[in-house]
Design a protein around this motif. Structure first.
Motif, short mmCIF file in Angstrom:
data_model
loop_
_atom_site.label_atom_id
_atom_site.label_comp_id
_atom_site.label_asym_id
_atom_site.label_seq_id
_atom_site.Cartn_x
_atom_site.Cartn_y
_atom_site.Cartn_z
N SER A 144 0.79 -1.17 0.15
CA SER A 144 -0.09 -0.03 -0.10
C SER A 144 0.89 1.17 0.04
O SER A 144 1.99 1.35 0.65
CB SER A 144 -1.08 0.01 1.44
OG SER A 144 -0.23 0.38 2.16
N SER A 145 0.35 2.40 -0.69
CA SER A 145 1.25 3.48 -0.92
C SER A 145 1.21 4.31 0.54
O SER A 145 2.22 4.78 0.96
CB SER A 145 0.61 4.30 -1.91
OG SER A 145 -0.59 4.80 -1.51
N THR A 146 0.04 4.02 1.34
CA THR A 146 0.21 4.71 2.58
C THR A 146 1.09 4.07 3.48
O THR A 146 1.95 5.02 4.22
CB THR A 146 -1.28 4.69 3.43
OG1 THR A 146 -1.56 3.30 3.37
CG2 THR A 146 -2.18 5.42 2.47
N ASN A 147 1.33 2.90 3.71
CA ASN A 147 2.29 2.25 4.53
C ASN A 147 3.80 2.64 4.09
O ASN A 147 4.48 3.09 4.62
CB ASN A 147 2.12 0.87 4.28
CG ASN A 147 3.38 0.08 5.35
OD1 ASN A 147 3.17 -0.07 6.42
ND2 ASN A 147 4.48 -0.36 4.56
N ALA A 148 3.93 2.58 2.48
CA ALA A 148 5.44 3.05 1.92
C ALA A 148 5.73 4.15 2.44
O ALA A 148 6.98 4.49 2.74
CB ALA A 148 5.37 2.99 0.41
N GLU A 149 4.97 5.30 2.37
CA GLU A 149 5.03 6.64 2.68
C GLU A 149 5.65 7.04 3.98
O GLU A 149 6.27 7.65 4.48
CB GLU A 149 3.96 7.64 2.16
CG GLU A 149 3.84 7.86 0.58
CD GLU A 149 2.44 8.44 0.17
OE1 GLU A 149 1.86 8.96 1.00
OE2 GLU A 149 2.26 8.29 -1.08
#
Length: 341
Positions: free
Chosen positions: A195-200
């Protein structure tokens, strides 16, 4: 004993014939602000009520080329942030004379809703709440002229809009707060890796630690799930180098970590170990949890989503990426910061 057949629904044609007017006049009678005299409107509505006629809002909206229905794909209703979002979104859409149609995402967390189910309905736009967007779904929606808005996720594709929180700033704020409390052994509890949220959030947290000469945090994965986060927290807390501070990529996992630390390991949360989350869901402020968290401004994010819906209904190609800033909410689950870092 035979039953009478179910009577057929009264149609706009039946009302028009009984009132001696055209079908378009009946439609205008039920359209606020239409060019119809008050007396004529009142007479048509009275005859329609006597006959038991009810206008079909979906059929009328489709005649205008819009269904006024917004599809919402959601895969994790166990997360209170998305329950809060759905409540705010349904209220905002109702105020805008739009209706919400829910499409559960099937399969694993983050999976997308069924393409066949989505495109079976004449929806005006599709909002995905932390649900992945595959190239296949994007292409099928593009062909059907259904614009897509990602909520709490970003995408590398150029045919979808996004509404997100400021994940990098939020994660850096939490890192600064934990280092300011004098913590030395930090850990990061990751959500769904793709997920992009986790990565960011992970990248922002790690980058801040590296900039301050601090080693990379111990890492475990909780997949944004309460149960998985409990198991991950147990693995962290039995380590010989047990962390003294834990940043969880969302509040669901942070609440799970707090429960394990406090009730299974007997730790004084906020003194022996600090635990911080992300989202600032309503339960985070409850005295029994008092969870430090970085807020995602759900109301602002919903307002921006509805603004994008209106823009995309007018122009399906007017894609935007909107970022909404949040605030660090410091509570007693973390040690107070004593130094600035």
């Amino acid at each position: 004993m035979t039953r009478d057949p179910t009577p057929a629904a009264v149609s706009v044609h039946d009302v028009a014939r009984a009132a001696g007017v055209s079908q378009s006049a009946v439609s205008r009678a039920f359209t606020p602000g239409s060019s119809l005299s008050p007396d004529k409107r009142d007479r048509i509505i009275a005859i329609a009520a006597q006959m038991g006629y009810r206008p079909n809002p979906l059929a009328r909206s489709l005649l205008r080329g819009k269904s006024n229905i917004i599809g919402v794909g959601v895969g994790d209703l166990a997360n209170p942030f998305f329950v809060q979002t759905l409540q705010l979104l349904s209220q905002a859409l109702e105020t805008a004379n739009l209706r919400l149609m829910l499409f559960p995402a099937h399969g694993s967390q983050g999976a997308e809703p069924s393409i066949q189910e989505v495109l079976h309905y004449r929806i005006d736009a599709l909002v995905l709440l932390s649900v992945s967007l595959s190239s296949k779904l994007a292409e099928e929606c593009r062909r059907a002229q259904v614009p897509i808005i990602l909520y709490n996720r970003t995408t590398g594709q150029h045919d979808a809009s996004c509404v997100v929180g400021d994940n990098t700033t939020g994660a850096r704020s939490i890192a600064a707060h934990l280092l300011g409390g004098g913590h030395e052994r930090l850990a990061f509890l990751a959500g769904t890796p793709e997920s992009s949220t986790n990565a960011e959030r992970e990248a922002g947290f790690n980058a801040y630690l590296a900039e301050r000469g601090h080693p990379a945090p111990i890492r475990e994965e909780g997949h944004f799930s309460f149960e998985a986060a409990m198991a991950a927290t147990r693995r962290l807390l039995v380590r010989p180098d047990r962390p003294d501070a834990l940043f969880c990529a969302n509040d669901t996992m942070a609440l799970a970590a707090l429960t394990v630390a406090r009730h299974e390991f007997g730790l004084d949360v906020g003194r022996e170990i600090s635990i911080a989350g992300y989202d600032d869901v309503p339960i985070a402020a409850w005295p029994g949890y008092a969870l430090t968290s970085y807020s995602q401004p759900a109301r602002q994010m919903v307002d921006e989503t509805v603004r994008l819906i209106h823009a995309l209904r007018a122009d399906a190609e007017s894609h935007e990426e909107v970022q909404c800033p949040g605030t660090l909410m410091v509570r007693s689950s973390t040690r107070p910061a004593k130094i600035s870092v």
